[in-house]
Design an enzyme around this catalytic site. Sequence first.
Site, short mmCIF file in Angstrom:
data_model
loop_
_atom_site.label_atom_id
_atom_site.label_comp_id
_atom_site.label_asym_id
_atom_site.label_seq_id
_atom_site.Cartn_x
_atom_site.Cartn_y
_atom_site.Cartn_z
N CYS A 1 -16.06 -20.47 -26.90
CA CYS A 1 -14.80 -20.11 -26.90
C CYS A 1 -14.33 -19.08 -28.08
CB CYS A 1 -14.08 -21.47 -27.28
SG CYS A 1 -12.16 -21.25 -27.71
N GLU B 1 16.07 -7.66 8.98
CA GLU B 1 15.63 -6.76 10.20
C GLU B 1 14.39 -6.52 10.26
OE1 GLU B 1 17.91 -3.41 9.79
OE2 GLU B 1 19.82 -4.38 9.59
N CYS C 1 -12.28 -20.43 -31.03
CA CYS C 1 -12.71 -21.56 -32.09
C CYS C 1 -14.26 -21.80 -32.15
CB CYS C 1 -12.09 -23.11 -31.73
SG CYS C 1 -12.69 -23.48 -30.23
P1 AMP Z 1 9.51 3.60 3.23
O1 AMP Z 1 9.26 4.92 4.00
O2 AMP Z 1 8.17 2.79 3.49
O3 AMP Z 1 9.71 3.40 1.78
O4 AMP Z 1 10.36 2.69 4.16
C1 AMP Z 1 11.74 3.19 4.24
C2 AMP Z 1 11.74 3.37 5.86
O5 AMP Z 1 11.75 2.39 6.67
C3 AMP Z 1 13.16 4.06 6.29
O6 AMP Z 1 13.10 5.32 5.93
C4 AMP Z 1 13.01 3.86 7.78
O7 AMP Z 1 12.59 4.86 8.25
C5 AMP Z 1 12.27 2.58 8.00
N1 AMP Z 1 12.69 1.41 8.60
C6 AMP Z 1 12.04 0.81 9.49
N2 AMP Z 1 12.96 -0.48 10.03
C7 AMP Z 1 14.19 -0.26 9.28
C8 AMP Z 1 15.35 -1.22 9.13
N3 AMP Z 1 15.32 -2.16 10.04
N4 AMP Z 1 16.13 -0.83 8.08
C9 AMP Z 1 15.95 0.34 7.37
N5 AMP Z 1 14.87 1.13 7.38
C10 AMP Z 1 13.92 0.88 8.41
ZN ZN Z 2 -11.36 -23.15 -28.46
#
Ligand code: AMP
Ligand code: ZN
Length: 660
Positions: A398, A111, A401
């Site tokens: 080197c 996604e 060597c």
């Molecule tokens: P991060 O906060 O950088 O660790 O990324 C995780 C966050 O990405 C999640 O908490 C969501 O808010 C966000 N996110 C955006 N799109 C998606 C998606 N399609 N599936 C899951 N998380 C998503």
């Molecule tokens: Zn060498």
Amino acid sequence: MPELTPDEVHSLARTLLDQQVAYAQGRPLVSDLEYDRLFDRLKAHEEAHPEQKLTWSPTQRVGSDLSADFPEFSHTVPVLSLDKAYSPAEVFTWLAKTAKLTSRSLTVTAEQKMDGLSLVLYYKEGVLERAVTRGDGTKGNDVTGNVKTLATVPLRLNLPLTMAVRGEVFLPKSDFAHLNAQLEEPYANPRNLAAGTLRRVKSAEVAKVPLKMFVYEAFVSSPEAQIPQSHRAALDLLASQGFPLNPHLGLFEPEHNLELEAFVAEQTVLRPGLEWEIDGLVFKVDDLALRDELGATGHHPRWALAYKFESPQARTFVEEIFIQVGRTGRVTPVARVKPAQVGGTTVTFITLHNNANIETLGLGIGDEVAISRRGDVIPAVEEVLEHQGTVWSFPPLCPDCSWELELRGAHHFCPNSACPAQVKGKLAFFVGRGQMDIESLGPETLEVLVSQGLVRDVADLFTCDFEALRGVPGFGDKKIAALKEGVALARTRPFTTLLASLGVPELGKKLVELLVGAGVLSFNQLVETLLQNPESLLEVHGIGAKTLETLKTELLAPAVLGLAQRLQAAGLSLEAPPPTAAQSQSLLGTVWCVTGSFVGFNPRSLAEEEIVRRSGKVVSAVSGKTTHLLAGAGAGSKLEKAQGLGLRIVSEDEFITLLQ
Ligand code: AMP
Ligand code: ZN
């Protein structure tokens, strides 16, 4: 106007909700006038009978002037972060790792990673009860009143579902541009404006901003019959209840890396033209039971991975620059930096590639630098932020060597083929995994063999008297037996593996496979072809003029020819086993393409040898001239193409029968 009965209130509210959703989706069901009339009717009724106001009433879409503060709410579902990857290769690694953890077949969805605000919607028996920001993942802010103004968030569902729905609130780019232009203090990006809006105290203000939401996760707890088995089913369920979903969805199996890579490339291209901001892609295990099996760390679920378009950057200082000599003699400068966190990993050593790169950067010891992990995961110095004065200069000798280094093209080389660094590098490559695979010959053992003068090149391994090591600390009966056994096993490896393990530049597994496919079935035959008729190899799809040129110089070097002779003298085979007369013509006239992986033919070139030995031809790409596709596990685009062309598709089992 007659009073509304509770049933009428209910059905009027329902109708208005449908109309709102349809309107938000750009296909209004009734005229604005008619809508306003119904809306006002319901609103008036609610004002007169506040106790009859439904929690999911559509009148909340315009918000209220009541000031809301945002009470904290503890999440009842995990709202974790995601583990990150910065290249398709890292995604493949994760897939392979995940596939190994389970016996079930693995399908993953892909996604878009929305760059908005994470929100959890809590529904009870089909009614939106609460909308809570992600907060710290455990506790968030209850922004229900504001979220109810979002036209695309269903306040009431067709099914009495009790569930938590995760999604992302965002402001379309065009709305952002339009709104931001009118603001005295403009926001930096749509995400910030959306965040500012969602935290407005007056929901009537929120209602003026056309915030949207895409949902991407459902945790259904009841009714039991509605609990989905897969992520796709969960998304379908959400769609059936009127939730807005991001239309971009990919579906992959771990073997189909090419398709996955194509999806990543396609999304990278689409990104700037999208109506919303994304900062990556999210890969998720589709099977929900498998997700449970995989579980989560405290930080992220093991069943999901975010691929980020941009590599993270950090600032740090260069503490030292030194050079390393590889197995081909190539010298690589490396920077040791003050350990810095980049995208979740600590970086200490960074390759600087070559002297030209250092000069372009103008890099010296003590400099403050911007570093990143590029798409290929390898940390890189991007630029010098603060220069200390002197640009580092390449040492003339080197370090292993003391021979004088030579500049060939962009790189420095140590020209001494007896250089201990090169010898160790070649040996380590030769015995490595996927090559000759001699496990008992780890780096420390090799170090001892070389420093004791027992081994100077790979051929020495097969004549070495390991008994001479008795008495050296760490070399007891067991270790010596393991060494002998490992080397004995290596003697039985097919000649294709041996050839690709010699460390001749260009002559890797891929090229060996192509050569075998072209009918080159021994080292001597390869030498002869290179001497007498090298152009014939250019006809092989995948072998270009440059590869051929390198191969000619490198393979025909006296050192390599001598090595091959000594390996043969030590009893290793440098040719494919001879065909038996009865079999040798059975595949005459057929043209095969081999794809996927096999149980009995690993590496794949073993299958290709069988075909060539029976006078069949092997090609590396499916075309109109191909007659058979040998399809192993995980066959991808070639299989599709072959099916399209109506080729004969042969499985591994059928192939074995055919050979017999
Ligand atoms: P991060 O906060 O950088 O660790 O990324 C995780 C966050 O990405 C999640 O908490 C969501 O808010 C966000 N996110 C955006 N799109 C998606 C998606 N399609 N599936 C899951 N998380 C998503
Ligand atoms: Zn060498």
